[in-house]
Design an enzyme around this catalytic site. Sequence first.
Site, PDB file in Angstrom:
ATOM      1  N   ASP A  21       0.841  -1.190   0.000  1.00  0.00           N
ATOM      2  CA  ASP A  21       0.000   0.000   0.000  1.00  0.00           C
ATOM      3  C   ASP A  21       0.881   1.248   0.000  1.00  0.00           C
ATOM      4  O   ASP A  21       1.645   1.469   0.927  1.00  0.00           O
ATOM      5  CB  ASP A  21      -0.895  -0.034   1.249  1.00  0.00           C
ATOM      6  CG  ASP A  21      -1.699   1.248   1.416  1.00  0.00           C
ATOM      7  OD1 ASP A  21      -1.874   1.962   0.406  1.00  0.00           O
ATOM      8  OD2 ASP A  21      -2.146   1.521   2.545  1.00  0.00           O
ATOM      9  N   ASN A  23      -0.222   4.524  -0.173  1.00  0.00           N
ATOM     10  CA  ASN A  23      -0.788   5.793   0.305  1.00  0.00           C
ATOM     11  C   ASN A  23      -1.516   5.693   1.644  1.00  0.00           C
ATOM     12  O   ASN A  23      -2.257   6.596   2.016  1.00  0.00           O
ATOM     13  CB  ASN A  23      -1.722   6.387  -0.758  1.00  0.00           C
ATOM     14  CG  ASN A  23      -2.900   5.469  -1.046  1.00  0.00           C
ATOM     15  OD1 ASN A  23      -2.941   4.338  -0.564  1.00  0.00           O
ATOM     16  ND2 ASN A  23      -3.852   5.951  -1.819  1.00  0.00           N
ATOM     17  N   ASP A  25      -4.024   3.965   2.780  1.00  0.00           N
ATOM     18  CA  ASP A  25      -5.468   3.714   2.939  1.00  0.00           C
ATOM     19  C   ASP A  25      -5.759   2.250   3.290  1.00  0.00           C
ATOM     20  O   ASP A  25      -6.920   1.845   3.374  1.00  0.00           O
ATOM     21  CB  ASP A  25      -6.255   4.150   1.691  1.00  0.00           C
ATOM     22  CG  ASP A  25      -5.948   3.289   0.477  1.00  0.00           C
ATOM     23  OD1 ASP A  25      -5.039   2.425   0.552  1.00  0.00           O
ATOM     24  OD2 ASP A  25      -6.609   3.479  -0.566  1.00  0.00           O
ATOM     25  N   ASP A  29      -1.793  -1.229  -3.851  1.00  0.00           N
ATOM     26  CA  ASP A  29      -2.126  -0.481  -5.059  1.00  0.00           C
ATOM     27  C   ASP A  29      -1.003  -0.575  -6.094  1.00  0.00           C
ATOM     28  O   ASP A  29       0.047  -1.165  -5.828  1.00  0.00           O
ATOM     29  CB  ASP A  29      -2.434   0.988  -4.703  1.00  0.00           C
ATOM     30  CG  ASP A  29      -1.402   1.574  -3.743  1.00  0.00           C
ATOM     31  OD1 ASP A  29      -0.195   1.407  -4.017  1.00  0.00           O
ATOM     32  OD2 ASP A  29      -1.796   2.157  -2.704  1.00  0.00           O
ATOM     33  N   ASP A  98      -5.041 -10.407 -15.721  1.00  0.00           N
ATOM     34  CA  ASP A  98      -6.091 -11.387 -15.498  1.00  0.00           C
ATOM     35  C   ASP A  98      -7.245 -11.027 -16.435  1.00  0.00           C
ATOM     36  O   ASP A  98      -7.653  -9.867 -16.505  1.00  0.00           O
ATOM     37  CB  ASP A  98      -6.560 -11.300 -14.037  1.00  0.00           C
ATOM     38  CG  ASP A  98      -6.829 -12.659 -13.435  1.00  0.00           C
ATOM     39  OD1 ASP A  98      -7.629 -13.402 -14.036  1.00  0.00           O
ATOM     40  OD2 ASP A  98      -6.256 -12.973 -12.379  1.00  0.00           O
ATOM     41  N   ASP A 199      -9.347 -16.371 -16.467  1.00  0.00           N
ATOM     42  CA  ASP A 199     -10.148 -16.860 -15.356  1.00  0.00           C
ATOM     43  C   ASP A 199     -11.186 -17.881 -15.842  1.00  0.00           C
ATOM     44  O   ASP A 199     -11.913 -17.610 -16.806  1.00  0.00           O
ATOM     45  CB  ASP A 199     -10.866 -15.651 -14.749  1.00  0.00           C
ATOM     46  CG  ASP A 199     -11.473 -15.921 -13.400  1.00  0.00           C
ATOM     47  OD1 ASP A 199     -10.726 -16.208 -12.457  1.00  0.00           O
ATOM     48  OD2 ASP A 199     -12.716 -15.842 -13.292  1.00  0.00           O
ATOM     49  N   GLU A 257      -7.180 -20.819 -16.674  1.00  0.00           N
ATOM     50  CA  GLU A 257      -7.601 -21.508 -15.452  1.00  0.00           C
ATOM     51  C   GLU A 257      -8.677 -22.520 -15.836  1.00  0.00           C
ATOM     52  O   GLU A 257      -9.666 -22.154 -16.473  1.00  0.00           O
ATOM     53  CB  GLU A 257      -8.154 -20.506 -14.442  1.00  0.00           C
ATOM     54  CG  GLU A 257      -8.393 -21.171 -13.085  1.00  0.00           C
ATOM     55  CD  GLU A 257      -9.331 -20.395 -12.178  1.00  0.00           C
ATOM     56  OE1 GLU A 257      -9.255 -20.588 -10.956  1.00  0.00           O
ATOM     57  OE2 GLU A 257     -10.156 -19.605 -12.679  1.00  0.00           O
ATOM     58  N   HIS A 333      -4.168 -17.109  -5.117  1.00  0.00           N
ATOM     59  CA  HIS A 333      -5.062 -16.361  -4.221  1.00  0.00           C
ATOM     60  C   HIS A 333      -6.305 -17.145  -3.817  1.00  0.00           C
ATOM     61  O   HIS A 333      -7.100 -16.656  -3.034  1.00  0.00           O
ATOM     62  CB  HIS A 333      -5.468 -15.067  -4.921  1.00  0.00           C
ATOM     63  CG  HIS A 333      -6.254 -15.343  -6.175  1.00  0.00           C
ATOM     64  ND1 HIS A 333      -5.673 -15.925  -7.292  1.00  0.00           N
ATOM     65  CD2 HIS A 333      -7.557 -15.164  -6.481  1.00  0.00           C
ATOM     66  CE1 HIS A 333      -6.599 -16.073  -8.222  1.00  0.00           C
ATOM     67  NE2 HIS A 333      -7.750 -15.624  -7.752  1.00  0.00           N
ATOM     68  N   ASP A 334      -6.508 -18.328  -4.389  1.00  0.00           N
ATOM     69  CA  ASP A 334      -7.677 -19.151  -4.039  1.00  0.00           C
ATOM     70  C   ASP A 334      -7.310 -20.333  -3.146  1.00  0.00           C
ATOM     71  O   ASP A 334      -8.201 -21.035  -2.670  1.00  0.00           O
ATOM     72  CB  ASP A 334      -8.325 -19.719  -5.303  1.00  0.00           C
ATOM     73  CG  ASP A 334      -8.899 -18.649  -6.218  1.00  0.00           C
ATOM     74  OD1 ASP A 334      -9.352 -17.608  -5.706  1.00  0.00           O
ATOM     75  OD2 ASP A 334      -8.891 -18.867  -7.443  1.00  0.00           O
TER      76      ASP A 334
HETATM   77  C1  GLC Z   1     -11.400 -17.899 -10.389  1.00  0.00           C
HETATM   78  C2  GLC Z   1     -10.612 -16.947  -9.530  1.00  0.00           C
HETATM   79  C3  GLC Z   1     -11.333 -16.744  -8.231  1.00  0.00           C
HETATM   80  C4  GLC Z   1     -12.687 -16.151  -8.528  1.00  0.00           C
HETATM   81  C5  GLC Z   1     -13.456 -16.992  -9.545  1.00  0.00           C
HETATM   82  C6  GLC Z   1     -14.589 -16.225 -10.128  1.00  0.00           C
HETATM   83  O1  GLC Z   1     -11.450 -19.152  -9.826  1.00  0.00           O
HETATM   84  O2  GLC Z   1      -9.311 -17.407  -9.360  1.00  0.00           O
HETATM   85  O3  GLC Z   1     -10.629 -15.937  -7.344  1.00  0.00           O
HETATM   86  O4  GLC Z   1     -13.430 -16.044  -7.356  1.00  0.00           O
HETATM   87  O5  GLC Z   1     -12.669 -17.385 -10.630  1.00  0.00           O
HETATM   88  O6  GLC Z   1     -14.106 -15.200 -10.944  1.00  0.00           O
HETATM   89 CA    CA Z   2      -3.503   2.181  -1.231  1.00  0.00          CA
END
Ligand code: GLC
Ligand code: CA
Length: 564
Positions: A21, A23, A25, A29, A98, A199, A257, A333-334
Site C-alpha cells: 500500500d 498511500n 489507505d 495499489d 487477469d 479466469d 484456469e 489467491h484461491d
Molecule cells: C477464479 C478466480 C477466483 C474467482 C473466480 C470467479 O477461480 O481465481 O478468485 O473467485 O474465478 O471469478
Molecule cells: Ca492504497
Amino acid sequence: MSQAWFKQSVVYQVYPRSFCDSNGDGIGDLRGITAKLDYLQALGVDVVWLSPIYRSPNDDNGYDISDYRDVMAELGTMADFDALLHALHERGLKLVMDLVVNHSSDEHPWFTEACKGRDNPYRNYYIWRSPRDGAEPNNWASAFGGPAWTLHEPTGEYYLHLFSRKQPDLNWENPRLRQEVYALMRFWLDKGVDGFRMDVINMISKAPKLPDAPATLPQRPWQPPGPLVFHGPRLAEFLDEMKREVLSHYDLITVGEAPNATPEHGVQLTDEREGFLNMLFQFEHVDLDIDPAQGLGKWGRKPLELRSLKASMSRWQHALHGRGWNSLYLSNHDQPRPVSRFGDEGAHRVASAKMLATFLHLLQGTPYVYQGEELGMTNVRFGSIDEYRDIETLNLWREAVDERGMAAAQVLDAIHAKGRDNARTPMQWSDGPQAGFTTGTPWIGVNPNYREVNARQALADPDSVFHHYRRLIALRRALPVVVHGRYELLLPEHAQIYAYLRTLGEERLLVVCNFSRATPRCELPADLAFEGQELLIANYPVEAGEDIRAFTLRPYEARAYRLH
Ligand code: GLC
Ligand code: CA
C-alpha cells in the site's frame, strides 16, 4: 521442441490488494507494486501476473468487473498502470493481466442495459431463462453457495451466475459478446501487456439446454453443475476464434484456469500446433486432499496421500511432454498456503517450504510463485468470522452455521485449513507495524507471525526460503534440462519420498524430496546407472561425496543432483 520464452520463464503472481500500500489507505495499489520491483528482480522472476485491477465493486475482489478498460480507483489510475508497465519493461520483466470474461459484474453497463427489458440489445450478452414451475430454471448451485440463478423481477426472468449473484455469466453463444471480448483484449495488448491469465476459461461454453445436475450433495437443493459447465461443446470453437482474432497476432503468454481439466483436455487446449493456449492451471493436484464423501465440496478435508500426488503429477508430465505445456503451482489467491497444507508450518517451516519449492520448480512446466510463498508465509487463524473478508468464506459461514446449524468451531476449523483469505493476508515486508504493508489499517488483518516471517529478514539471511527460490529460478535459467528434460518418476510406491529424474540428451537431473517429518531411507533403483553426482541445491548441509545410492533423508529434506 520449441524454445518459446513462456517455457523458460518463472511467473510471480501479485494480488494487488494485499501486496503493498503506497498511500496509507490500507489497500495495496499499483504504485505499491512499482515500488517493489527491485525485490522481484532480486528473486529473478521473468513475468508478473496481476490479479484483476479493473474497475469493480469488489464483490469478489476484482473478479467482478464493471469496466474492462479502466483501473479500479482504490488501486490507482491508468497513468499508474502505464508507469508500472513501463517500469517492468525497462527491467526486462513482462506483465500478464487477469482476463475475467466468463462473467462480468452486475454493475457493468452491459448488464444494467440488459436489465432494461427483454428486447434490449444487450439482453443477449447474458444468460436468461424463464422460471420453471415458478422457481429457478434448474438445480445448479453457485460456486459460492446458493442457487446459480437470480430472478430479475422487473423482466420476470432469471439470469445465470455460476459465481456470486453480482457476477452474471456472459453469453458466449452471442457473437457480438465475443467480439467485445476480443476488442478489450486488443485494448490491453496494444498498450503493451504481454499476456493473459484467463479466469475459469473452460466454463464459457455451457451444456446446451442447461439440464439439471445429478444430485451429488445429499439433502441439498442446489447441486454443483460439474461437467455441465466445464469444457462445453463449443469451448474449442470459441478459443479457436479467439486465437484467430487476437492471440495469433501477438507474442504472448497465455494460461487458462481450468477446473476439472484432465490431461486429455490439457493436450487438446495446449497442443503446440492445434491448441489455443500455452498452458492451463489444472486442479487435480490441489483437489487430492478433498474428501467428497463428506458432502462439503472443497471444505471436506482428508490428508494428502503422496502416492496419489505422484500419480497425478506424473500423468500430466507425461501427457504434455513434447506436445503441450504445463503450469506448475502449489498456491495462488484461491488456495491455502502450501507450507501449512503440504508441509509443516511449525518446526520445519523453512525446510518444508524449500522442499515444496524444489519439488515444483524442477518439474517440466512454467512455475508460478504466489506472493509470500517465497517467504514461506503460512495460513492465518483468525479467531472470529468477523475478521474474514472473502465472499466464499462468508457465504459458507452463512449457509453452514446460520442456516444448517453446524458447529461454529468446526466451520472455523475448515476455514483455517481451506479458506481463501489464508492467501490474502498482507504481504509481510518487515517486522515493523502492519508488517510494512501499510501505514494505515489494512483491509484484512496481518498474519501475526510477520515478526519472524518477512522479506527484510529473508533477504538478509542467505539460508532463507527466499534465497532458495532465487537459486531454483537461477537453476532453471542455467540448465536446459530443467526446462526441456523428459520426466521419469522413481520409487513410485514410496509413501514419503517423491523422487524423479529429468533427462535431456546426456544431461540428467535427479530430484529427491521427503514429504514427511519422518526420516525415510532413499534407495535409488539399481538400474539407475551413474558414476558420480554434483549437488545442485539442497535444504540441509550435505557431505561432499556422500554415497547417494542409499541414504537417509532428514525431515522434509530435498536435494537435486546432476548425474554423470
Ligand atoms: C477464479 C478466480 C477466483 C474467482 C473466480 C470467479 O477461480 O481465481 O478468485 O473467485 O474465478 O471469478
Ligand atoms: Ca492504497
